[in-house]
Design a protein around this motif. Sequence first.
Motif, PDB file in Angstrom:
ATOM      1  N   GLY A 160       0.804  -1.224   0.000  1.00 26.29           N
ATOM      2  CA  GLY A 160       0.000   0.000   0.000  1.00 26.29           C
ATOM      3  C   GLY A 160       0.831   1.266   0.000  1.00 26.29           C
ATOM      4  N   LYS A 168      -3.083   5.044   3.858  1.00 25.94           N
ATOM      5  CA  LYS A 168      -3.698   4.276   2.766  1.00 25.94           C
ATOM      6  C   LYS A 168      -5.163   4.651   2.807  1.00 25.94           C
ATOM      7  CE  LYS A 168      -0.788   0.490   4.086  1.00 25.94           C
ATOM      8  NZ  LYS A 168      -0.672  -0.757   4.793  1.00 25.94           N
ATOM      9  N   HIS A 169      -5.569   5.515   1.918  1.00 25.62           N
ATOM     10  CA  HIS A 169      -6.988   5.852   1.907  1.00 25.62           C
ATOM     11  C   HIS A 169      -7.711   4.786   1.107  1.00 25.62           C
ATOM     12  CE1 HIS A 169      -6.432   9.571   3.980  1.00 25.62           C
ATOM     13  NE2 HIS A 169      -5.450   9.898   3.158  1.00 25.62           N
ATOM     14  N   ASN A 170      -8.902   4.457   1.548  1.00 27.22           N
ATOM     15  CA  ASN A 170      -9.584   3.305   0.963  1.00 27.22           C
ATOM     16  C   ASN A 170     -10.130   3.521  -0.431  1.00 27.22           C
ATOM     17  OD1 ASN A 170      -9.272   1.080   2.356  1.00 27.22           O
ATOM     18  ND2 ASN A 170     -10.878   1.500   3.866  1.00 27.22           N
ATOM     19  N   LEU A 171      -9.748   4.628  -1.030  1.00 29.12           N
ATOM     20  CA  LEU A 171     -10.348   5.020  -2.294  1.00 29.12           C
ATOM     21  C   LEU A 171      -9.659   4.392  -3.478  1.00 29.12           C
ATOM     22  CD1 LEU A 171     -10.264   8.774  -1.376  1.00 29.12           C
ATOM     23  CD2 LEU A 171     -12.319   7.469  -1.825  1.00 29.12           C
ATOM     24  N   SER A 190      -8.836   1.702  -5.340  1.00 25.64           N
ATOM     25  CA  SER A 190      -9.290   1.028  -6.554  1.00 25.64           C
ATOM     26  C   SER A 190     -10.558   1.654  -7.122  1.00 25.64           C
ATOM     27  CB  SER A 190      -9.442  -0.476  -6.346  1.00 25.64           C
ATOM     28  OG  SER A 190     -10.236  -0.704  -5.226  1.00 25.64           O
ATOM     29  N   SER A 191     -11.480   2.107  -6.243  1.00 24.93           N
ATOM     30  CA  SER A 191     -12.706   2.675  -6.797  1.00 24.93           C
ATOM     31  C   SER A 191     -12.413   3.977  -7.537  1.00 24.93           C
ATOM     32  CB  SER A 191     -13.735   2.904  -5.695  1.00 24.93           C
ATOM     33  OG  SER A 191     -13.227   3.827  -4.758  1.00 24.93           O
TER      34      SER A 191
END
Length: 397
Positions: free
Chosen positions: A133, A225-228, A230-231
Amino acid sequence: KNTNKKLYTNFRLLMIENNIHSIFKEKFDTKPLLAKSPGRINLIGEHTDYNDGFVLPAAIDKYIYFAIAKNDTDTCNVYSYDFREFVSFPITQKEKINKGWANYLIGIINEFQKHGKEIKGFDLVFGGNIPIGAGLSSSAALETGLAFVLNLIFDLNLDTLELIKLSQKADNNFVGVNCGIMDQFAAMKGKSNHVIKLDCRNLEYEYLPFEAKDYQLLLCNSNVKHNLVSSEYNKRRKQCEEGVKILSNKYQGIKKLRDVTLENLISCKEELGIDVFNKCSYVVEENQRLLNACNELKSNDLTSFGELMYQTHKGLREKYEVSCKELDFLVDLTKNFPEIPGSRMMGGGFGGCSINLIRKDFKQKFIQLTLKEYKAKFGIDAEFYDINIVDGTGIVE
Ligand code: GLA
């Protein structure tokens, strides 16, 4: 001091390599094939690969090691050294399983099978020191590494380029990130002390020597690590395609943003809408920036090269909107120092590392200062990686 550091890094790598090997022998009691696959950096040319543009990556001395052997069954037994997790699945596995890392492997096996290549069961231990990440493409290292070793132990006879494409497809089709080809290409084709100028349209490439003399590259991991990832990544890709669709109705011969000029874009600004316009104009500018940057590199003008890195960051931040406040802070901080000609976020975005071009004798001071300021601002410990540019995926002798 530098020699010591290099010795220490090599020593640590050797330790990991030895551990992987001995865990394999402990668990499986056969003689494995040993290989390693590197992480990557990218000097400039971000979010251009899937637009048929140019990139300038290099493989770095952070690796995933593999110890693998056929087991004459239809089962794959895999141990992840980093996660301390063991997984077994049949060679016919088609569904994702609940261990994220294993899905990269299953994706690769599936792609080989789609190629009509027969793979049987194997035993595998893998692990390494590419931070996950951090935007250094540990996933591409995993994919290309497995593709490389499977190709060897099962005599599948695919060439490097086919393995690169297959690894990218595993990411696209199985893992679900619609990534471009840069990471897999860099991991496989890396060359010691050189960056790869890759034309992602036709995969023609050129190695450019990277000789920074008094300067060096230093990565700074924001440890966010922002959860964005892959989207938002897939969304950016769609926006680029949307732009191409609108432009191709007006101009002939436009297949990708690579074919688009700023004039084309400006003439369609209204139809595109401001958001898509910004995304597309960033990409068009970034391609041109990369070509300029290669010229600066060839004439060894690191000041101008660094200035282009800053411009890339600005574009990624303001137009492409894939940066985050932590990365912006890290990059902004460097602007106070003439010893740092360039800095920018690197990779897909929303966290991970910044890449900095920095004068060697300023490094320690900069690290101390950044650690302190970053911690004070976000309460997070940044991490620094002093990297060397190395060869791509290969066998460990
Ligand atoms: C990720 C993708 C690459 C590339 C970069 C952005 O690393 O895997 O294909 O698109 O982001 O440049």
